[in-house]
Scaffold this motif. Structure first.
Motif, PDB file in Angstrom:
ATOM      1  N   PHE A 160       0.823  -1.209   0.000  1.00 28.77           N
ATOM      2  CA  PHE A 160       0.000   0.000   0.000  1.00 28.77           C
ATOM      3  C   PHE A 160       0.856   1.258   0.000  1.00 28.77           C
ATOM      4  CE2 PHE A 160      -3.861  -2.197   2.226  1.00 28.77           C
ATOM      5  CZ  PHE A 160      -4.071  -2.966   1.087  1.00 28.77           C
ATOM      6  N   SER A 161       1.999   1.228   0.685  1.00 24.81           N
ATOM      7  CA  SER A 161       2.899   2.391   0.680  1.00 24.81           C
ATOM      8  C   SER A 161       3.374   2.690  -0.734  1.00 24.81           C
ATOM      9  CB  SER A 161       4.114   2.119   1.576  1.00 24.81           C
ATOM     10  OG  SER A 161       3.710   1.855   2.896  1.00 24.81           O
ATOM     11  N   LYS A 162       3.660   1.649  -1.497  1.00 25.73           N
ATOM     12  CA  LYS A 162       4.109   1.821  -2.877  1.00 25.73           C
ATOM     13  C   LYS A 162       2.986   2.331  -3.774  1.00 25.73           C
ATOM     14  CE  LYS A 162       7.743  -1.534  -2.296  1.00 25.73           C
ATOM     15  NZ  LYS A 162       8.306  -2.814  -2.637  1.00 25.73           N
ATOM     16  N   ILE A 163       1.751   1.893  -3.506  1.00 27.23           N
ATOM     17  CA  ILE A 163       0.599   2.404  -4.258  1.00 27.23           C
ATOM     18  C   ILE A 163       0.402   3.884  -3.943  1.00 27.23           C
ATOM     19  CG2 ILE A 163      -1.921   2.299  -4.460  1.00 27.23           C
ATOM     20  CD1 ILE A 163      -1.632  -0.791  -4.126  1.00 27.23           C
ATOM     21  N   ILE A 164       0.480   4.257  -2.681  1.00 27.67           N
ATOM     22  CA  ILE A 164       0.318   5.649  -2.267  1.00 27.67           C
ATOM     23  C   ILE A 164       1.331   6.537  -2.990  1.00 27.67           C
ATOM     24  CG2 ILE A 164       0.594   7.246  -0.315  1.00 27.67           C
ATOM     25  CD1 ILE A 164      -0.553   4.848   1.430  1.00 27.67           C
ATOM     26  N   ARG A 165       2.562   6.065  -3.090  1.00 22.74           N
ATOM     27  CA  ARG A 165       3.626   6.838  -3.773  1.00 22.74           C
ATOM     28  C   ARG A 165       3.579   6.680  -5.290  1.00 22.74           C
ATOM     29  NH1 ARG A 165       6.906   4.527   0.479  1.00 22.74           N
ATOM     30  NH2 ARG A 165       7.808   3.152  -1.087  1.00 22.74           N
ATOM     31  N   ARG A 166       2.635   5.866  -5.781  1.00 19.21           N
ATOM     32  CA  ARG A 166       2.446   5.602  -7.211  1.00 19.21           C
ATOM     33  C   ARG A 166       3.671   4.934  -7.842  1.00 19.21           C
ATOM     34  NH1 ARG A 166      -2.212   8.588  -9.586  1.00 19.21           N
ATOM     35  NH2 ARG A 166      -3.277   9.549  -7.825  1.00 19.21           N
ATOM     36  N   GLU A 167       4.318   4.097  -7.044  1.00 24.99           N
ATOM     37  CA  GLU A 167       5.469   3.338  -7.542  1.00 24.99           C
ATOM     38  C   GLU A 167       5.036   2.056  -8.220  1.00 24.99           C
ATOM     39  OE1 GLU A 167       8.023   2.826  -4.152  1.00 24.99           O
ATOM     40  OE2 GLU A 167       8.531   4.956  -4.096  1.00 24.99           O
ATOM     41  N   ILE A 168       3.828   1.577  -7.889  1.00 27.80           N
ATOM     42  CA  ILE A 168       3.255   0.432  -8.585  1.00 27.80           C
ATOM     43  C   ILE A 168       1.842   0.829  -9.012  1.00 27.80           C
ATOM     44  CG2 ILE A 168       4.677  -1.302  -7.429  1.00 27.80           C
ATOM     45  CD1 ILE A 168       2.347  -1.982  -5.665  1.00 27.80           C
ATOM     46  N   PRO A 169       1.367   0.263 -10.115  1.00 28.04           N
ATOM     47  CA  PRO A 169       0.060   0.695 -10.627  1.00 28.04           C
ATOM     48  C   PRO A 169      -1.104   0.223  -9.769  1.00 28.04           C
ATOM     49  CG  PRO A 169       0.984  -1.046 -12.007  1.00 28.04           C
ATOM     50  CD  PRO A 169       2.023  -0.700 -10.984  1.00 28.04           C
ATOM     51  N   ALA A 170      -2.126   1.062  -9.717  1.00 26.64           N
ATOM     52  CA  ALA A 170      -3.384   0.748  -9.048  1.00 26.64           C
ATOM     53  C   ALA A 170      -4.437   1.668  -9.640  1.00 26.64           C
ATOM     54  CB  ALA A 170      -3.277   0.962  -7.545  1.00 26.64           C
ATOM     55  N   ASP A 171      -5.682   1.261  -9.560  1.00 22.76           N
ATOM     56  CA  ASP A 171      -6.784   2.093 -10.037  1.00 22.76           C
ATOM     57  C   ASP A 171      -7.185   3.022  -8.893  1.00 22.76           C
ATOM     58  OD1 ASP A 171      -9.006   3.238 -11.185  1.00 22.76           O
ATOM     59  OD2 ASP A 171     -10.041   1.339 -11.582  1.00 22.76           O
ATOM     60  N   ILE A 172      -6.473   4.137  -8.779  1.00 20.85           N
ATOM     61  CA  ILE A 172      -6.698   5.102  -7.699  1.00 20.85           C
ATOM     62  C   ILE A 172      -7.919   5.953  -8.029  1.00 20.85           C
ATOM     63  CG2 ILE A 172      -5.735   7.108  -6.493  1.00 20.85           C
ATOM     64  CD1 ILE A 172      -2.964   5.773  -6.791  1.00 20.85           C
ATOM     65  N   VAL A 173      -8.869   5.989  -7.079  1.00 19.85           N
ATOM     66  CA  VAL A 173     -10.087   6.775  -7.276  1.00 19.85           C
ATOM     67  C   VAL A 173     -10.106   8.040  -6.434  1.00 19.85           C
ATOM     68  CG1 VAL A 173     -11.450   4.760  -7.968  1.00 19.85           C
ATOM     69  CG2 VAL A 173     -11.413   5.437  -5.567  1.00 19.85           C
ATOM     70  N   TRP A 174      -9.181   8.150  -5.476  1.00 24.85           N
ATOM     71  CA  TRP A 174      -9.112   9.334  -4.606  1.00 24.85           C
ATOM     72  C   TRP A 174      -7.719   9.393  -4.005  1.00 24.85           C
ATOM     73  CZ3 TRP A 174     -12.976  12.865  -3.104  1.00 24.85           C
ATOM     74  CH2 TRP A 174     -12.616  13.739  -2.060  1.00 24.85           C
ATOM     75  N   GLN A 175      -7.162  10.587  -3.958  1.00 20.48           N
ATOM     76  CA  GLN A 175      -5.916  10.777  -3.218  1.00 20.48           C
ATOM     77  C   GLN A 175      -5.842  12.226  -2.792  1.00 20.48           C
ATOM     78  OE1 GLN A 175      -2.014   9.944  -5.107  1.00 20.48           O
ATOM     79  NE2 GLN A 175      -1.520   8.895  -3.194  1.00 20.48           N
ATOM     80  N   ASP A 176      -5.528  12.433  -1.520  1.00 25.27           N
ATOM     81  CA  ASP A 176      -5.287  13.774  -0.997  1.00 25.27           C
ATOM     82  C   ASP A 176      -4.138  13.678   0.000  1.00 25.27           C
ATOM     83  OD1 ASP A 176      -6.432  12.899   1.474  1.00 25.27           O
ATOM     84  OD2 ASP A 176      -8.393  13.720   0.961  1.00 25.27           O
ATOM     85  N   ASP A 177      -3.958  14.682   0.814  1.00 27.96           N
ATOM     86  CA  ASP A 177      -2.820  14.701   1.743  1.00 27.96           C
ATOM     87  C   ASP A 177      -2.897  13.629   2.824  1.00 27.96           C
ATOM     88  OD1 ASP A 177      -1.786  16.853   0.358  1.00 27.96           O
ATOM     89  OD2 ASP A 177      -2.472  18.351   1.810  1.00 27.96           O
ATOM     90  N   LEU A 178      -4.108  13.152   3.144  1.00 24.90           N
ATOM     91  CA  LEU A 178      -4.280  12.229   4.266  1.00 24.90           C
ATOM     92  C   LEU A 178      -4.536  10.784   3.878  1.00 24.90           C
ATOM     93  CD1 LEU A 178      -6.470  14.454   6.628  1.00 24.90           C
ATOM     94  CD2 LEU A 178      -4.023  13.985   6.814  1.00 24.90           C
ATOM     95  N   VAL A 179      -5.270  10.562   2.775  1.00 23.83           N
ATOM     96  CA  VAL A 179      -5.665   9.202   2.413  1.00 23.83           C
ATOM     97  C   VAL A 179      -5.557   8.964   0.912  1.00 23.83           C
ATOM     98  CG1 VAL A 179      -7.271   9.073   4.369  1.00 23.83           C
ATOM     99  CG2 VAL A 179      -8.146   9.622   2.102  1.00 23.83           C
ATOM    100  N   THR A 180      -5.487   7.681   0.566  1.00 27.61           N
ATOM    101  CA  THR A 180      -5.514   7.229  -0.826  1.00 27.61           C
ATOM    102  C   THR A 180      -6.538   6.111  -0.909  1.00 27.61           C
ATOM    103  OG1 THR A 180      -3.186   7.793  -1.156  1.00 27.61           O
ATOM    104  CG2 THR A 180      -4.143   6.204  -2.699  1.00 27.61           C
ATOM    105  N   ALA A 181      -7.328   6.117  -1.987  1.00 25.76           N
ATOM    106  CA  ALA A 181      -8.340   5.073  -2.188  1.00 25.76           C
ATOM    107  C   ALA A 181      -8.161   4.481  -3.578  1.00 25.76           C
ATOM    108  CB  ALA A 181      -9.740   5.664  -2.037  1.00 25.76           C
ATOM    109  N   PHE A 182      -8.251   3.144  -3.632  1.00 25.01           N
ATOM    110  CA  PHE A 182      -8.062   2.456  -4.911  1.00 25.01           C
ATOM    111  C   PHE A 182      -8.910   1.190  -4.933  1.00 25.01           C
ATOM    112  CE2 PHE A 182      -4.716   1.595  -1.871  1.00 25.01           C
ATOM    113  CZ  PHE A 182      -4.664   0.208  -1.805  1.00 25.01           C
ATOM    114  N   ARG A 183      -9.212   0.728  -6.153  1.00 25.05           N
ATOM    115  CA  ARG A 183     -10.046  -0.465  -6.322  1.00 25.05           C
ATOM    116  C   ARG A 183      -9.277  -1.710  -5.885  1.00 25.05           C
ATOM    117  NH1 ARG A 183     -14.544   1.366  -8.534  1.00 25.05           N
ATOM    118  NH2 ARG A 183     -14.326   3.226  -9.818  1.00 25.05           N
ATOM    119  N   ASP A 184      -9.971  -2.597  -5.175  1.00 23.84           N
ATOM    120  CA  ASP A 184      -9.394  -3.864  -4.733  1.00 23.84           C
ATOM    121  C   ASP A 184      -9.161  -4.753  -5.951  1.00 23.84           C
ATOM    122  OD1 ASP A 184      -9.312  -6.686  -3.637  1.00 23.84           O
ATOM    123  OD2 ASP A 184      -9.586  -5.581  -1.769  1.00 23.84           O
TER     124      ASP A 184
END
Length: 119
Positions: A7-31
């Motif tokens: 999840f840390s790598k997804i938050i930093r966008r180092e690995i691909p994910a279908d991110i639907v929301w990201q701001d300073d506090l949280v990141t949301a992506f499809r399972d």
């Protein structure tokens, strides 16, 4: 110090994910293994391994998980019919990735998890 997760790598966008929301506090992506038509993981951008590891300084990010869940449910078109929010904690609670996260599930009737008869 907690061990970094996928999840840390997804938050930093180092690995691909279908991110639907990201701001300073949280990141949301499809399972990647959805259990419902809508199945989105909402994670704090800081690494908190489990609910047991939460501290008072995490309250803003953790409260933000819920407000973001409501916004995502609205944008996904599931807010009106309803949805479920789930946070698992440790092995017996079903937690698989040790970076606290909330599941947003919806898009079909989910049925009750617990019965409150007589409560």
């Amino acid at each position: 110090m907690a061990e970094e997760t996928i999840f840390s790598k997804i938050i930093r966008r180092e690995i691909p994910a279908d991110i639907v929301w990201q701001d300073d506090l949280v990141t949301a992506f499809r399972d990647i293994s959805p259990q419902a038509p809508t199945h989105i993981l909402i994670v704090p951008n800081i690494l908190i391994p489990t609910v047991n590891d939460t501290l008072p300084e995490h309250e803003q990010a953790l409260g933000h998980l819920i407000t973001v869940a409501a916004k995502i449910a609205e944008q996904e078109g599931i807010a009106g019919d309803g949805f479920r929010l789930v946070i698992n904690c440790n092995r017996h609670g079903g937690q698989e990735v040790y970076h606290l996260h909330m599941h947003l599930l919806g898009g079909r009737p989910l049925g009750p998890l617990l019965s409150h008869k007589g409560a």
